[in-house]
Design a protein around this motif. Structure first.
Motif, PDB file in Angstrom:
ATOM      1  N   VAL A 100     -23.753  -5.137  43.192  1.00 27.17           N
ATOM      2  CA  VAL A 100     -24.395  -6.263  42.508  1.00 27.17           C
ATOM      3  C   VAL A 100     -24.875  -5.802  41.142  1.00 27.17           C
ATOM      4  N   CYS A 101     -24.989  -6.762  40.204  1.00 21.36           N
ATOM      5  CA  CYS A 101     -25.479  -6.410  38.872  1.00 21.36           C
ATOM      6  C   CYS A 101     -26.952  -6.030  38.913  1.00 21.36           C
ATOM      7  N   LYS A 102     -27.702  -6.756  39.748  1.00 19.70           N
ATOM      8  CA  LYS A 102     -29.152  -6.566  39.729  1.00 19.70           C
ATOM      9  C   LYS A 102     -29.676  -6.209  41.114  1.00 19.70           C
ATOM     10  N   LYS A 146     -26.729 -15.308  44.365  1.00 24.04           N
ATOM     11  CA  LYS A 146     -26.587 -15.625  42.941  1.00 24.04           C
ATOM     12  C   LYS A 146     -27.632 -14.897  42.124  1.00 24.04           C
ATOM     13  N   ALA A 147     -28.836 -14.767  42.679  1.00 19.85           N
ATOM     14  CA  ALA A 147     -29.918 -14.116  41.942  1.00 19.85           C
ATOM     15  C   ALA A 147     -29.613 -12.651  41.644  1.00 19.85           C
ATOM     16  N   VAL A 148     -28.771 -12.012  42.475  1.00 22.12           N
ATOM     17  CA  VAL A 148     -28.486 -10.594  42.231  1.00 22.12           C
ATOM     18  C   VAL A 148     -27.123 -10.372  41.581  1.00 22.12           C
ATOM     19  N   GLU A 149     -26.369 -11.438  41.410  1.00 21.12           N
ATOM     20  CA  GLU A 149     -25.082 -11.384  40.714  1.00 21.12           C
ATOM     21  C   GLU A 149     -24.099 -10.357  41.287  1.00 21.12           C
ATOM     22  N   PRO A 150     -23.395 -10.728  42.338  1.00 23.15           N
ATOM     23  CA  PRO A 150     -22.403  -9.812  42.931  1.00 23.15           C
ATOM     24  C   PRO A 150     -21.340  -9.431  41.910  1.00 23.15           C
ATOM     25  N   LEU A 151     -20.872  -8.183  41.978  1.00 20.59           N
ATOM     26  CA  LEU A 151     -19.789  -7.737  41.101  1.00 20.59           C
ATOM     27  C   LEU A 151     -18.466  -8.290  41.621  1.00 20.59           C
TER      28      LEU A 151
END
Ligand code: HEM
Lengths: 226, 313
Positions: B110-112, B156-161
């Motif tokens: 995840v991005c975040k 969505k809040a953690v933005e999957p790669l």
């Protein structure tokens, strides 16, 4: 010193007491059922209770002979038929609950389960093997068959117990602790039987040959071949 | 009993929930009234709405119109092996679990990556009430009003790669208060394909029957995936991990020949132990037929287009 043997009246009293004691779990289960106190899934609760008691009573009935040899309380044998018939009655209730309250006479599902699911197949085999034992439990059947043949037939109670434990082992999803305990109890019973047989063999080997012409005292079970 | 698909049910027909919510509101008020009364009696200021209470819920989509399982059954008949392998064990033992404070780590592809406190999670998206069927692999079922929001909101809040293909759930395990015998591998692991996890039916769940989850039902936060057998809906989760490879799950490790990764409710694929064609709805006398994808075929069948569900069971 011989342990005391109860008089016929005492024996009748003991039998009645054991009968009532054996009936108790059934009374409690029936009360739980009618009081709606068997939890969220009463049909499953009955399936488990009847299965457990069928196996319990079977093992208790198999414990009679080793216990009798161990204690010398020979009259215990007079309780064995009742204990075995209780095991059979629980197994009948177990099967009936499954066919009726669980599957509601859906014979296709019943047949498929018996054929496809190993744990049901094994339980069913155990039940089928109990039928001839229950059918030959009377004095007259014993006389008709003759002691030896009757005994050989009723030794299959051990097979029923092995199948019963296998059935339990197979049906638990993950935790085999409970069936493991039953397996250990059964192994102990079988072990005791084999050990007592070995002792009897040694005793017969060591005994001086009977004097010719004197009838043997009591019942002699020949283990050592002549 | 007539079984209707969700699409057949007009919102106005769902009286069960409205009635039930009315009653719930009454109970809540009565409870607050009692608490307020007690506070006055002791000369204390009346408590505000407890910080720990379930946020107000709005009716969510996909609710079914079938009668709810009795609350008493839903909280006393549970599979939560960490608290005992019997159905009644979890109710007896789960109170030992501390559900505050609680953090959920989201990590992996995840991005975040970050940790969420339970208070923050409760407010991340509007809390919805959804009445879903729950079908256990053991061939029993319930109908439960859950409270939660789509897992997709958290993802969505953690933005999957782009490389993330699966989501793995790890649940709480504390040997001091839980079963120490390794009946199955602990901590319990479950997982979903990413598209399954993002499906609007998949619920990140915090409550049921209008209250916070009882511990035995997976407090303080669990997953509910209504078209799969119950064991996929991991309870009391502490870690959510995005992965490229399919994660190993506890039941597959326990008995690979019996449990598959998908575990979609499917009346045509029997389990070696249980015939899956029918089920016992808790509280009902007779078995009822099991529905494909537990009655959610309309919503989820396209996820499995072209897959042999006999092979990918
Ligand atoms: C007539 C054929 C039989 C059938 C169809 C049958 C079926 C079942 C079923 C469906 C269960 C419950 C499984 C579950 O909940 O997952 C069960 C449990 C059990 N059965 Fe049977 N059974 C049969 C015969 C027997 C016999 C003859 C015995 C004993 C000698 C036995 C002993 C048990 C035991 C000990 C359990 C587990 C109880 C527990 O979980 O505490 N069964 N059986």
């Amino acid at each position: 010193m011989n342990p005391p043997t109860p008089s016929p009246v005492q024996l009748a009293a003991i039998k009645t007491a054991v009968f009532l004691l054996c009936l108790l779990p059934a009374v409690l289960l029936a009360r739980g059922w009618f009081a709606n106190a068997l939890g969220a899934n009463p049909v499953e609760a009955v399936q488990h209770a009847t299965g457990s008691w069928a196996l319990n009573m079977l093992l208790i009935s198999l414990a009679v002979t080793p216990l009798r040899r161990l204690t010398g309380l020979h009259w215990l044998i007079r309780l064995r038929r009742m204990l075995g018939l209780f095991a059979f009655a629980w197994a009948c209730a177990h099967l009936l609950n499954w066919i009726w309250l669980d599957l509601w006479f859906d014979w296709r599902a019943i047949g498929a389960d018996i054929l496809d699911r190993p744990y049901v197949s094994v339980g069913f085999a155990a039940f089928v093997l109990m039928l001839p034992l229950a059918a030959t439990s009377t004095q007259s059947a014993m006389r008709r068959l003759g002691g030896r043949r009757w005994q050989a037939l009723h030794r299959s109670a051990y097979v029923v117990a092995i199948l019963g434990v296998a059935h339990f082992w197979w049906l638990v999803k993950a935790d085999v602790l409970e069936p493991l305990l039953y397996a250990l109890a059964l192994a102990a019973l079988l072990g005791a039987r084999m050990w007592q047989r070995e002792l009897e063999r040694r005793r017969q080997l060591a005994a001086p040959p009977p004097l010719p012409g004197t009838p043997p005292k009591g019942r002699v079970i020949r283990i050592v071949p002549k | 009993m007539l079984i209707r698909r969700p699409a057949d049910i007009a919102p106005s027909e769902i009286t069960a929930r409205e009635l039930f919510e009315g009653r719930r509101e009454f109970i809540r008020r009565a409870g607050l009234g009692l608490a307020a009364g007690a506070a006055l009696w002791h000369g204390l200021p009346a408590p505000a709405r407890a910080a720990d209470a379930l946020p107000r819920t709005v009716p969510g989509p996909f609710s079914i119109g079938e009668p709810l399982t009795k609350l008493e059954s839903a909280i006393s008949y549970n599979n939560f092996y960490e608290f005992g392998v019997t159905k009644s064990g979890p109710e007896r033992n789960a109170h030992r679990m501390q559900v505050r404070p609680w953090t959920l780590r989201v990590e992996g592809l995840v991005c975040k990556p970050r940790e969420f406190g339970i208070e923050e999670l409760l407010k991340l998206a509007p809390m919805e009430e959804r009445i879903y069927r729950l079908r256990c692999v053991e061939a029993w079922s319930m109908v439960i009003p859950w409270a939660g929001y789509p897992l997709a909101a958290l993802l969505k809040a953690v933005e999957p790669l782009g490389s993330a293909k699966y989501v793995e759930f790890v649940t709480h395990y504390d040997p001091a208060i839980m079963n120490t015998r390794q009946v199955i591998e602990w901590p319990y692991h479950e997982g979903l394909r990413l598209d399954e996890a993002l499906h609007p039916l998949t619920l990140l769940t915090f409550g049921m029957y209008g209250e916070l989850l009882p511990n035995q039902n997976g407090a303080p936060v669990r997953i509910v995936v209504p078209w799969k057998y119950g064991f996929k809906s991991a309870k009391s989760i502490v870690t959510l991990r995005l992965l490229e490879e399919q994660p190993a799950t506890a039941w597959i490790k326990q008995a690979p020949q019996e449990y598959g990764f998908y575990a979609n409710v499917n009346p045509e694929v029997s389990h070696p132990r249980w015939n899956q064609a029918t089920e016992r709805r808790i509280g009902e006398q007779r078995r009822r037929p099991t529905l494909m994808f537990n009655g959610y075929a309309e919503q989820v069948a396209q996820l499995y287009q072209g897959m042999d569900l006999h092979k990918h069971y």
